[in-house]
Design a protein around this motif. Sequence first.
Motif, PDB file in Angstrom:
ATOM      1  N   VAL A  15       0.838  -1.201   0.000  1.00 20.82           N
ATOM      2  CA  VAL A  15       0.000   0.000   0.000  1.00 20.82           C
ATOM      3  C   VAL A  15       0.873   1.251   0.000  1.00 20.82           C
ATOM      4  N   GLY A  16       1.958   1.236   0.747  1.00 13.11           N
ATOM      5  CA  GLY A  16       2.860   2.389   0.774  1.00 13.11           C
ATOM      6  C   GLY A  16       3.460   2.660  -0.597  1.00 13.11           C
ATOM      7  N   LEU A  17       3.820   1.588  -1.305  1.00 11.72           N
ATOM      8  CA  LEU A  17       4.343   1.767  -2.664  1.00 11.72           C
ATOM      9  C   LEU A  17       3.271   2.309  -3.595  1.00 11.72           C
ATOM     10  N   LEU A  18       2.045   1.880  -3.427  1.00 13.06           N
ATOM     11  CA  LEU A  18       0.952   2.379  -4.250  1.00 13.06           C
ATOM     12  C   LEU A  18       0.732   3.872  -4.023  1.00 13.06           C
TER      13      LEU A  18
ATOM     14  N   ILE B   9       1.531   9.553  -5.816  1.00 18.01           N
ATOM     15  CA  ILE B   9       2.079  10.891  -5.564  1.00 18.01           C
ATOM     16  C   ILE B   9       3.062  11.274  -6.670  1.00 18.01           C
ATOM     17  N   PHE B  10       3.979  10.369  -7.006  1.00 20.37           N
ATOM     18  CA  PHE B  10       4.954  10.667  -8.051  1.00 20.37           C
ATOM     19  C   PHE B  10       4.285  10.831  -9.418  1.00 20.37           C
ATOM     20  N   LEU B  11       3.250  10.054  -9.691  1.00 22.75           N
ATOM     21  CA  LEU B  11       2.519  10.196 -10.938  1.00 22.75           C
ATOM     22  C   LEU B  11       1.853  11.564 -11.013  1.00 22.75           C
TER      23      LEU B  11
END
Length: 111
Positions: free
Chosen positions: A83-86, A91-93
């Motif tokens: 979930v943290g990676l998602l 955010i980066f997207l």
Amino acid sequence: MKIEDVLIDHNESVVSVLGNNFITRFLTTGTLSEGFAILSNKRIYFKGKCLSKRNNKFYSSFEERTVDLKDVTGTGFERYNPVGLLIAGLIFLSLGMLPFVIAILFPILFH
């Protein structure tokens, strides 16, 4: 039925119980919805649902185990929570698309 009735040896004494509400329900109704563990001065008793990982897949099973304390050498767990990676990816997207959105909206809003 009492907690002491679960113990193998009558000379054992209960040190701690994990899942006290679940064991109380099990002792009074005989049904088990979750799991519990009992630590005595000689053994660890466990009864309940277990998840085990084989070939990167999780399998659920209902298990009942009794382990002598002298055989307990260590415990551990493995947890992967993407979930943290998602969230980081979103955010980066969003930050990556921000210049394009500004370039498109700026002429429209301030023309």
